[in-house]
Design an enzyme around this catalytic site. Sequence first.
Site, PDB file in Angstrom:
ATOM      1  N   ARG A   5     -17.168  41.680  14.161  1.00  0.00           N
ATOM      2  CA  ARG A   5     -17.500  43.098  13.982  1.00  0.00           C
ATOM      3  C   ARG A   5     -17.269  43.493  12.529  1.00  0.00           C
ATOM      4  O   ARG A   5     -16.130  43.613  12.074  1.00  0.00           O
ATOM      5  CB  ARG A   5     -16.664  43.989  14.896  1.00  0.00           C
ATOM      6  CG  ARG A   5     -16.922  45.480  14.653  1.00  0.00           C
ATOM      7  CD  ARG A   5     -16.522  46.382  15.807  1.00  0.00           C
ATOM      8  NE  ARG A   5     -15.096  46.546  15.951  1.00  0.00           N
ATOM      9  CZ  ARG A   5     -14.531  47.484  16.727  1.00  0.00           C
ATOM     10  NH1 ARG A   5     -15.294  48.313  17.424  1.00  0.00           N
ATOM     11  NH2 ARG A   5     -13.221  47.570  16.823  1.00  0.00           N
ATOM     12  N   ASP A  27      -5.696  51.193  17.894  1.00  0.00           N
ATOM     13  CA  ASP A  27      -6.391  50.925  16.640  1.00  0.00           C
ATOM     14  C   ASP A  27      -6.787  52.255  16.013  1.00  0.00           C
ATOM     15  O   ASP A  27      -6.280  53.306  16.402  1.00  0.00           O
ATOM     16  CB  ASP A  27      -7.573  49.966  16.838  1.00  0.00           C
ATOM     17  CG  ASP A  27      -8.702  50.567  17.671  1.00  0.00           C
ATOM     18  OD1 ASP A  27      -8.689  51.791  17.945  1.00  0.00           O
ATOM     19  OD2 ASP A  27      -9.614  49.812  18.054  1.00  0.00           O
TER      20      ASP A  27
END
Length: 546
Positions: free
Chosen positions: A173, A453
Site C-alpha cells: 500500500r 493507526d
Amino acid sequence: MTLQTQKQPLPRHRVLAKVVAPLKPGYENILTPDALLFLADLERRFGRQRRNLLEDRQDRQERFDYGEFPTFLPETSHVRASMWEVDPIPPALRDRRVEITGPVDRKMMINALNCGAKMFMADFEDATSPTFDNMIQGQINMHDYARGTLTLRDEARGKDYALNETTATMLVRPRGWHLLEANITVDGRPMSASLFDFGLHIFHNGKILADKEIGPFYYLPKLESHKEARLWNDVFNFAQTFAGIDHGTIKSTVLIETLPAAFEMDEILFELKSHITGLNCGRWDYIFSYIKTMRNHKDYVLPDRADVGMDKAFLRAYSLKLIETCHRRRAHAMGGMAAQIPVKGDEAANDAAFAKVRADKEREVMAGHDGTWVAHPALVAVATEVFNEHMPLPHQILRKQVNPHVPESSMLAPHQGKITEGGLRTNISVGITYIAAWLSGRGAVPIHNLMEDAATAEISRSQIWQWLRHGASIELADGSTTKMTSAVFDKTLKEEIGKIEKSMSAEAFSKGHFTKAAEIFTKTATSVDFVDFLTLPAYDQLQKLS
C-alpha cells in the site's frame, strides 16, 4: 502480448529526481540513478493531473458544505447499468480469506508473511510513520523479499528471522494521492508520495515478482473518485510498459474508505478493470471521511466511536453495497479490520477481545465478504476458522445470495447513540498518544488493547471538531449533561495530558513528543476551518524532527 522484454533505458540527459535528505548506508541500492530518473519521469507525466484532482476534491467538498450531498453520478449511469466484469483474478490472489496488515518494518514483515494469513499488506501509509528512513528501509525490505533474501539477525536477542517455505502473498500500500515526499524533489518541488512509493517498488521488483507470478500487487488508499482511479490506471499502464511486463499484470485492490468513493464503486472498478481484483471496506478511514464530508450538517453528527459499528446505519449500508457491486463485476469484496490484539495478563479481557473478532468475522462472511483483515498474527487462526466454516471455497463471488436492497438514503444514515465524557476523554487520550508515537517514528501503535493507526487519530480529532462545531450535548460521568464548548475541551485536554504525563517519567514524556502531539491535535480538532488531514501538519513537524 508482452509490450517489452526488459526495462527501457531512460535518457541520460533528463534530470534526476533530487534527494534532499542525508543518505545512509544501503540507500544507494534503492536510490540509484536510473531509479531517480524513473521517479522524475513519473512525477513529470502524472504530477499535474494529481494536483488537479486534489483541487477537484476541494471544489466538491465546498458543494457538500453548502448542502449538496454525495450521490450516485448521473453522468456515469451507463457504467452502472451496463454488463461488464473485471479481468480474471490471477491464481496468487484467488483465495484471500484472511489478510494481515502492518508496517514495513523488517521483523514485522517477516512475522506477518509467516503467520498463516493468505495475504500480507505491507503498509507504507497509515501503519508506518513516514520518516525518510522508514520509507527507504521499507523499500530495501521489498527489494530483498522479491529476491528471496528477506532475513534478519536480532543480535540483542540472539535470534534469526527468515521466511518459511510457504508465506502469505504480499500486497503493497503506497501513500495516498494527497501526500508528498518532501525528501525527493522534481523540478524544485516535492514529489507525490504515492508515485514515490509505487515507483521505487515497481522499478526494482516489478519484473521479478511478475516472473514469479506473485505480483506486483497493490492496495490503493483514500481515493475519492473514479477519476483518481483512472490516474492510477494510467500510471500502471506506463509502469508496465517500462518494466517490460504484460498489460494487466499489475493488480490492485481499492480501499473504499471515503464517503464520495462509496457512490462510485462501479466506476472505480470500471476504470481499473484490467488492473483490479476487488474493493475493501476501509472502515476506520470511512468513519473519518463521513465526518469530514458531512461536517457542516448537524443532523449527521456521530456519537462516541464505540457506538459507530459496522452492523448498522451508513456502515452496514456501505458494506452491503460493496459486496453487491463487487460480485456483480466478479471482483473480491473484502471485509474490514479487526483492530483487537491479545490482552496479556487478563484472561477475561483477552477472551472478550477474541469474541469480538469472531462476531465481526461471522458478520462479514455471512453477509458475503470474500475475506477480511486482522491486525495481529494471533488473530489469524480465529478469523480463518470462521471463514473456513462458512466459506469452503476460495471466495463467494459466484454464490447466489439475496442481500437486502441498499437504498441511497441508507448510505448517509448516521448512527444513533450518546456523546459522553468518556468518549471525549478517549478521543483526546488516544489521539495525542498516537500522534506522539507517530512523531517518534511508529505508525502502528497498541493503545487500550487495540492496534491503532493514523485513522484512529483522524476519527478522534474530527469527532471533537464536529461536536464543537454543532455544540453537541455531552453526557458527563455523573449523569448530567453539558454543551460541548472550547472551555470543556480545554479543561478535559489539560486533565488527559496530565494523566499521560503522570504515567511516565519526565524524561520519557519530554522525549516522547507529547507536548507537540497535543499542539497538533488541538489545532486540528479546534480550528475554524477543518484541516483535511492531520498527517499534513504532523508531517511538517516530523520533517523538523528527522
